[in-house]
Scaffold this motif. Structure first.
Motif, PDB file in Angstrom:
ATOM      1  N   VAL A 299       0.849  -1.183   0.000  1.00 18.81           N
ATOM      2  CA  VAL A 299       0.000   0.000   0.000  1.00 18.81           C
ATOM      3  C   VAL A 299       0.891   1.242   0.000  1.00 18.81           C
ATOM      4  O   VAL A 299       1.718   1.417   0.897  1.00 18.81           O
ATOM      5  N   MET A 300       0.721   2.060  -1.026  1.00 20.39           N
ATOM      6  CA  MET A 300       1.414   3.356  -1.104  1.00 20.39           C
ATOM      7  C   MET A 300       0.394   4.460  -0.842  1.00 20.39           C
ATOM      8  O   MET A 300      -0.680   4.473  -1.443  1.00 20.39           O
ATOM      9  N   ARG A 301       0.716   5.369   0.085  1.00 16.81           N
ATOM     10  CA  ARG A 301      -0.128   6.546   0.311  1.00 16.81           C
ATOM     11  C   ARG A 301       0.678   7.767  -0.073  1.00 16.81           C
ATOM     12  O   ARG A 301       1.684   8.085   0.562  1.00 16.81           O
ATOM     13  N   GLY A 302       0.223   8.411  -1.154  1.00 15.56           N
ATOM     14  CA  GLY A 302       1.058   9.469  -1.720  1.00 15.56           C
ATOM     15  C   GLY A 302       2.323   8.848  -2.271  1.00 15.56           C
ATOM     16  O   GLY A 302       2.266   7.899  -3.062  1.00 15.56           O
ATOM     17  N   SER A 303       3.469   9.329  -1.842  1.00 17.21           N
ATOM     18  CA  SER A 303       4.750   8.796  -2.315  1.00 17.21           C
ATOM     19  C   SER A 303       5.435   7.911  -1.278  1.00 17.21           C
ATOM     20  O   SER A 303       6.572   7.485  -1.484  1.00 17.21           O
ATOM     21  N   ALA A 304       4.745   7.642  -0.165  1.00 23.55           N
ATOM     22  CA  ALA A 304       5.348   6.856   0.909  1.00 23.55           C
ATOM     23  C   ALA A 304       4.683   5.483   1.021  1.00 23.55           C
ATOM     24  O   ALA A 304       3.494   5.323   0.749  1.00 23.55           O
ATOM     25  N   VAL A 305       5.480   4.497   1.436  1.00 21.81           N
ATOM     26  CA  VAL A 305       4.949   3.157   1.662  1.00 21.81           C
ATOM     27  C   VAL A 305       4.214   3.134   3.002  1.00 21.81           C
ATOM     28  O   VAL A 305       4.795   3.384   4.050  1.00 21.81           O
ATOM     29  N   GLU A 306       2.905   2.839   2.961  1.00 20.15           N
ATOM     30  CA  GLU A 306       2.132   2.747   4.189  1.00 20.15           C
ATOM     31  C   GLU A 306       2.311   1.383   4.849  1.00 20.15           C
ATOM     32  O   GLU A 306       2.312   1.281   6.087  1.00 20.15           O
ATOM     33  N   GLY A 307       2.456   0.363   4.041  1.00 20.28           N
ATOM     34  CA  GLY A 307       2.652  -0.975   4.584  1.00 20.28           C
ATOM     35  C   GLY A 307       2.716  -2.015   3.487  1.00 20.28           C
ATOM     36  O   GLY A 307       2.347  -1.744   2.338  1.00 20.28           O
ATOM     37  N   ALA A 308       3.197  -3.200   3.818  1.00 20.93           N
ATOM     38  CA  ALA A 308       3.308  -4.263   2.840  1.00 20.93           C
ATOM     39  C   ALA A 308       3.304  -5.610   3.548  1.00 20.93           C
ATOM     40  O   ALA A 308       3.714  -5.731   4.701  1.00 20.93           O
ATOM     41  N   LEU A 309       2.838  -6.622   2.828  1.00 18.38           N
ATOM     42  CA  LEU A 309       2.863  -8.002   3.301  1.00 18.38           C
ATOM     43  C   LEU A 309       3.442  -8.882   2.204  1.00 18.38           C
ATOM     44  O   LEU A 309       3.260  -8.616   1.027  1.00 18.38           O
TER      45      LEU A 309
END
Length: 312
Positions: A299-309
């Motif tokens: 999950v990318m929010r804007g240009s930052a990684v919000e989270g990943a699995l």
């Protein structure tokens, strides 16, 4: 698919790829109750080119008035008349000689026979309360808000707006030309103001862009729940489950519109991954709950990684 219709009663039989007729209701696909019918009387089988009828009985089977030689395979043509007994109403006409297939047949109310591919909604795509689809293990299943249930040939599917019967070509035919993906990863990109959600699927380093859709936000909401559970140390088997009522409230949807979004999401992803033998089922359901079912996403929010699995 092959269809036999009783010339007297109007009863219809949808033929399996190997369909057995006889008095033994445990072994026959269609039970024939006449006294001169054998326990295993005859079979109709699709050989890849045509339907063939074979007689195994003591008292005989007839095609257009001609008695068959026991044990010999005889090709069937559309409009052939078949008799399994000299008694009663055992006269059947072959009204369709197409190859075997997977279908849902309406039993109450008007409507055509539904030919199944991979995924279908009942009673309709605008009211998708029930889903019928091929599971990851290759079997047909029926899903509603109460859970997911395996479907067997002849099973009944009921809804307030209709009743249907399921017929399958056993086993499920998996086309050999379909590929098996080694790596599949979902990429969500949500804007800072949460107004826009884009989804891409990476399949063996090939990217499929699904663009921006309203139902992507529903998928994102479920994926975020899975992320939160993973961060709290919940194992993959149990992480991500959320009550259906709570999910609907979070999204500002009633249950009907939530089901529509679930259907549209599944259909878009299934169509996008149609070349695969077993596309991932991204939404899993159980009684009173649902979750994002595929544990390999970012999950990318804007240009930052919000989270990943990543799948283990």
């Amino acid at each position: 698919m092959g269809i036999l219709k009783n010339s007297i009663t109007g009863e219809t039989i949808f033929l399996k790829s190997h369909h057995v007729f006889g008095r033994n209701k445990e072994k026959a696909d269609t039970e024939l109750k006449y006294k001169d019918v054998s326990q295993i009387h005859a079979s109709v089988r699709w050989n890849g080119r045509e339907w063939q009828l074979t007689d195994f009985s003591r008292n005989g089977t007839w095609i257009d008035g001609i008695r068959l030689v026991p044990g010999e395979k005889t090709g069937l043509n559309k409009e052939n008349i078949i008799r399994f007994s000299t008694l009663g109403e055992s006269e059947w006409r072959l009204i369709d000689d197409k190859p075997p297939s997977n279908v849902i047949v309406p039993l109450k109310g008007a409507g055509p026979v539904i030919m199944l591919d991979r995924f279908h909604a009942l009673p309709s795509e605008t009211e998708p309360d029930i889903s019928v689809y091929i599971s990851q293990t290759g079997g047909w299943v029926c899903e509603n808000e109460k859970g997911v249930y395996p479907l067997k040939n002849g099973d009944i599917i009921s809804h307030d707006q209709g009743v249907w019967q399921f017929f399958c070509d056993d086993p499920v035919d998996v086309t050999l030309s379909k590929k098996i993906a080694k790596e599949i990863r979902f990429h969500f990109h949500v804007s800072i103001d949460e107004e826009h959600v884009f989804l891409r699927i990476e399949v063996d380093k090939k990217t499929i862009d699904l663009g921006e859709r309203a139902h992507h936000y529903m998928l994102l909401t479920l994926a975020r729940q899975r992320l939160r559970d993973a961060e709290e140390g919940v194992d993959q088997e149990t992480q991500g489950w959320i009550e259906t009522d709570r999910a609907a409230d979070m999204l500002g949807l009633d249950h009907s519109h939530l089901n529509i979004q679930i259907f549209r999401s599944r259909k878009q992803i299934n169509d996008a991954l149609s070349e695969l033998q077993n596309p991932p089922h991204v939404i899993e359901r159980r009684f009173g709950g649902l979750r994002f079912g595929y544990a390999d996403f970012q999950v990318m929010r804007g240009s930052a990684v919000e989270g990943a699995l990543c799948r283990e």
